[in-house]
Design a protein around this motif. Structure first.
Motif: not given
Length: 448
Positions: A89-115
């Motif tokens: 049911g979440a329509e938005a995600i708030v990512f709190e990030i403390s260290n370097n991350i891989d953006i592609d892995d973090l956003l994999a399979n997320i429908d970024t057109n709607s979320i």
């Protein structure tokens, strides 16, 4: 709608109401009995009437998103948490990030057109910011706030010059993107009253505008913490939009004010922790009715438990109930015409504007932070509120009123719920968030 039911009733004026109240008081003083003064210096009346309070401030919206907070330990774990929240049911995600991350892995399979995606980085990295911006995500907020970091930690990420150079480069390269934020939750969670929060939000934003006035003004998202003073918090968000519109117009800009709202940390308790669910429910309602664009609830146990499925599910479901069962997204500007809220909105905005003008006349927000004036004012407000809590005028149910003496919490603590002071060198005194029940909670833990 037909008025035939009311045709037999005369309109009641303000004076008529007051006269009837005086009769009902049976000699008691109207001012001493029914008027009360707030920490913001506002006198609250027992009733509001269209004769004197009929002013509409049309600055709300009903198109709000349900967000879930995700503390990113690793890209893949953060991704799985986000996907599960979206599926439930979440329509938005708030990512709190403390260290370097891989953006592609973090956003994999997320429908970024709607979320909708919000990022809160504990560090400043132009390369990671550009990696996100180059993806052309349609609903993405980077939320860089170098001044907020200074206020909260006492230091720049690198230096004033370098930090501003990074955000200027990003804004000039990506002028249409949502890069900057003004995080005023730190002021609320440290004990600033509502007028102070609004004044500091306006002065904070104005520092960014001042540094960009020769080019395109940046988009700014406000991150707010909503407290337990229900009607005042509704008015706070409406007043924030009003103030932002005022300063934007002074720069010949029509930038939209977007708001990401969290519940306050300040009034959350360890003991009788289920009451936190009630607190976050009313706080989220204030955020929605005040016109927040995105509301991110926090679990009732987040101050002492690590992130867990049950706490996250309850937090998310609270918002789902407000949106889909309470229908808080179906009425445009639901508080319009509520004389009490509209009057509070204008009073809060006017008082905040006066403080903002004083800040600007004294050199601006950064100068006031450097001098320690902002910190001192917040501390004074926090101490006043602490005294009210200690003597029972500020009530936290289950903590300083009707506590359950059999409630034991010592073995429930999975993380530190109290402020820990670290010995480190800072260029200004940091603004430290502190729960109002910390001293009380510590005393009870020691006695278990």
């Amino acid at each position: 709608m037909s008025n035939f039911l009311f045709n037999d009733f005369d309109e009641v004026s303000t004076n008529t109401w007051k006269q009837q109240i005086q009769v009902d008081l049976k000699g008691a003083d109207y001012n001493n009995t029914l008027l009360w003064n707030t920490n913001e210096g506002i006198t609250v009346k027992p009733f509001y009437h269209k004769d004197t309070d009929n002013k509409t401030v049309n600055v709300s919206s009903n198109h709000w998103k349900i967000a879930q907070h995700c503390n990113v330990i690793s890209s893949k774990e953060g991704n799985l948490t986000a996907l599960e929240a979206i599926a439930k049911g979440a329509e938005a995600i708030v990512f709190e990030i403390s260290n370097n991350i891989d953006i592609d892995d973090l956003l994999a399979n997320i429908d970024t057109n709607s979320i909708e995606l919000h990022f809160k980085f504990k560090f400043l990295s132009s390369s990671i910011a550009e990696a996100l911006l180059n993806k052309n995500l349609p609903h993405c907020f980077i939320n860089i706030d170098i001044i907020g970091n200074l206020a909260q930690t006492g230091n720049w990420y690198t230096s004033l010059k370098d930090d501003f150079a990074i955000i200027k480069t990003l804004v000039e390269k990506y002028p249409s993107k949502n890069i900057l934020s003004v995080d005023i939750s730190v002021y609320q969670n440290a004990g600033a009253n509502i007028v102070q929060q609004l004044a500091y939000a306006t002065a904070h934003a104005n520092e960014y505008f001042t540094n960009f006035q020769e080019g395109t003004l940046p988009k700014i998202q406000f991150i707010t913490a909503t407290g337990g003073n229900y009607f005042f918090e509704i008015a706070k968000l409406k007043a924030l939009r009003l103030l932002f519109k005022t300063i934007s117009e002074s720069y010949n800009s029509n930038n939209e004010c977007t708001i990401l709202s969290f519940p306050s940390n300040r009034n959350k308790t360890i003991y009788d922790y289920n009451v936190n669910m009630l607190r976050t429910t009313t706080e989220c309602m204030s955020a929605v009715l005040g016109g927040a664009n995105t509301v991110c609830n926090l679990p009732y146990d987040y101050i002492y438990h690590n992130s867990n499925e049950f706490g996250n599910r309850i937090a998310r479901n609270q918002l789902l109930v407000l949106k889909n069962e309470s229908a808080l997204n179906t009425v445009q500007n639901p508080t319009d015409g509520a004389y009490y809220i509209e009057t509070l909105t204008l009073q809060l905005a006017e008082k905040a504007l006066e403080i903002f003008k004083q800040i600007e006349a004294s050199g601006g927000f950064l100068a006031q932070l450097k001098e320690g004036t902002i910190q001192r004012k917040i501390k004074e407000s926090a101490l006043k509120e602490q005294e009210q809590f200690d003597n029972g005028d500020f009530v936290l149910l289950g903590t300083n009123k009707h506590p359950n003496e059999n409630d034991k919490m010592k073995h429930e603590l999975e993380k530190q719920p109290f402020v820990i002071r670290e010995a480190r060198k800072t260029i200004i005194a940091p603004i430290t968030a502190r729960r109002i029940s910390e001293k009380s909670d510590k005393n009870r833990l020691e006695q278990e």
